[in-house]
Design an enzyme around this catalytic site. Structure first.
Site, PDB file in Angstrom:
ATOM      1  CE  LYS A  55      -0.980   4.129  -0.462  1.00 38.22           C
ATOM      2  NZ  LYS A  55       0.096   5.063  -0.315  1.00 38.22           N
ATOM      3  CD  GLN A  99       4.170   4.709   1.314  1.00 42.07           C
ATOM      4  OE1 GLN A  99       3.470   4.673   0.631  1.00 42.07           O
ATOM      5  NE2 GLN A  99       3.716   5.177   2.348  1.00 42.07           N
ATOM      6  CG  ASP A 122       0.061  10.084  -3.544  1.00 42.95           C
ATOM      7  OD1 ASP A 122      -1.203   9.890  -2.972  1.00 42.95           O
ATOM      8  OD2 ASP A 122       0.983   9.945  -2.787  1.00 42.95           O
TER       9      ASP A 122
END
Length: 282
Positions: A55, A99, A122
């Site tokens: 990413k 994450q 996200d």
């Protein structure tokens, strides 16, 4: 019936990232502000480390600055919340990616809720899910958002279609069902306790497999001409759909890899630049 056409997520994602890079460059030129995505990782899970690094690399290619915060595996929920609260208050950070998984000792939901909604690129907070469900401004969960963009690319209009979502996770199954509902599909959620799963799937015009069980959906479960989106990823590059048999009956199908996966990261980057644009008032 001929084999299903492949839905090329790799090619579409590349175009989205190119568009995103142009938007990022334009924003920086007009305002002097470069979009910045902060990634937060608890522990050193090899798959998570690799994913975060990927990413970061994609961010740089799209003209997005990347700031990485690596926390030890023993980080407490309170410490993690403190880190996320600090990033949320930092005006130089426009998007935050936490994450997961984070370890069983972490209250994952509490951690997600420490992310300011305007920086939740996200799409993992309750505020983002609510906004998405009600069709209000906000950020979609990245994989579901990527799936919808992929459907649009191949002129799949969900309106009036029967959509079956296999899986009910908070970041994939549930939100993709809400996005499909928002586009006037009739949505059925299936899960581990669904009786006669195959019979339900066979009624679907659109199937989204997102349960994390390799080759759970077989070709015989697919209604002829259905659109099949495989959002599963299992060891060995195997999806939740038995690709070879499903391709014989579907009209459109995503490969694994190369289908949904690239769209997730492309959506994350696009939403980061959108967040930066909103926060700078540009």
């Amino acid at each position: 019936m001929s084999q299903a056409q492949l839905m090329d997520g790799t090619g579409l994602a590349r175009r989205i990232v190119d568009e995103t890079a142009k938007r990022a460059a334009d924003l920086t030129e007009r305002t002097g502000v470069a979009p910045c995505l902060a990634t937060v990782l608890v522990g050193e899970d090899p798959a998570s480390v690799t994913y975060v690094r990927m990413k970061q690399n994609r961010s740089r290619k799209a003209g997005i600055e990347s700031r990485h915060v690596a926390l030890s595996a023993g980080t407490t929920t309170a410490e993690l919340i403190g880190t996320l609260t600090g990033l949320s208050a930092d005006p130089t950070v426009h998007g935050i990616l936490l994450q997961h998984p984070m370890g069983h000792h972490i209250d994952e939901r509490a951690a997600f809720e420490a992310i300011a909604p305007e920086k939740d690129v996200d799409g993992v907070t309750l505020a983002s899910f609510s906004a998405m469900s009600f069709g209000l401004p906000g950020f979609a969960s990245c994989t579901p958002g990527g799936i919808m963009r992929l459907l649009d690319e191949y002129d799949v209009d969900p309106a009036g279609k029967r959509a079956v979502v296999v899986g009910r996770s908070a970041i994939l199954g549930k939100p993709v069902g809400m996005l499909l509902l928002g586009r006037d599909a009739t949505v059925t959620y299936c899960h581990s306790r669904t009786a006669d799963l195959s019979a339900v799937v066979r009624e679907a015009d659109i199937v989204v497999a997102a349960v994390g069980r390799p080759r759970l959906i077989r070709g015989e479960d697919i209604k002829p001409g259905a659109v099949v989106v495989d959002a599963g990823y299992n060891p060995g590059n195997i999806g939740d759909v038995d690709f070879d048999s499903a391709r014989e009956r579907a009209s459109l199908i995503t490969p694994v890899p190369g289908g949904v996966g690239p769209m997730t990261i492309a959506t994350l980057l696009a939403q980061t630049v959108e967040a930066a644009t909103r926060q700078t008032g540009a």
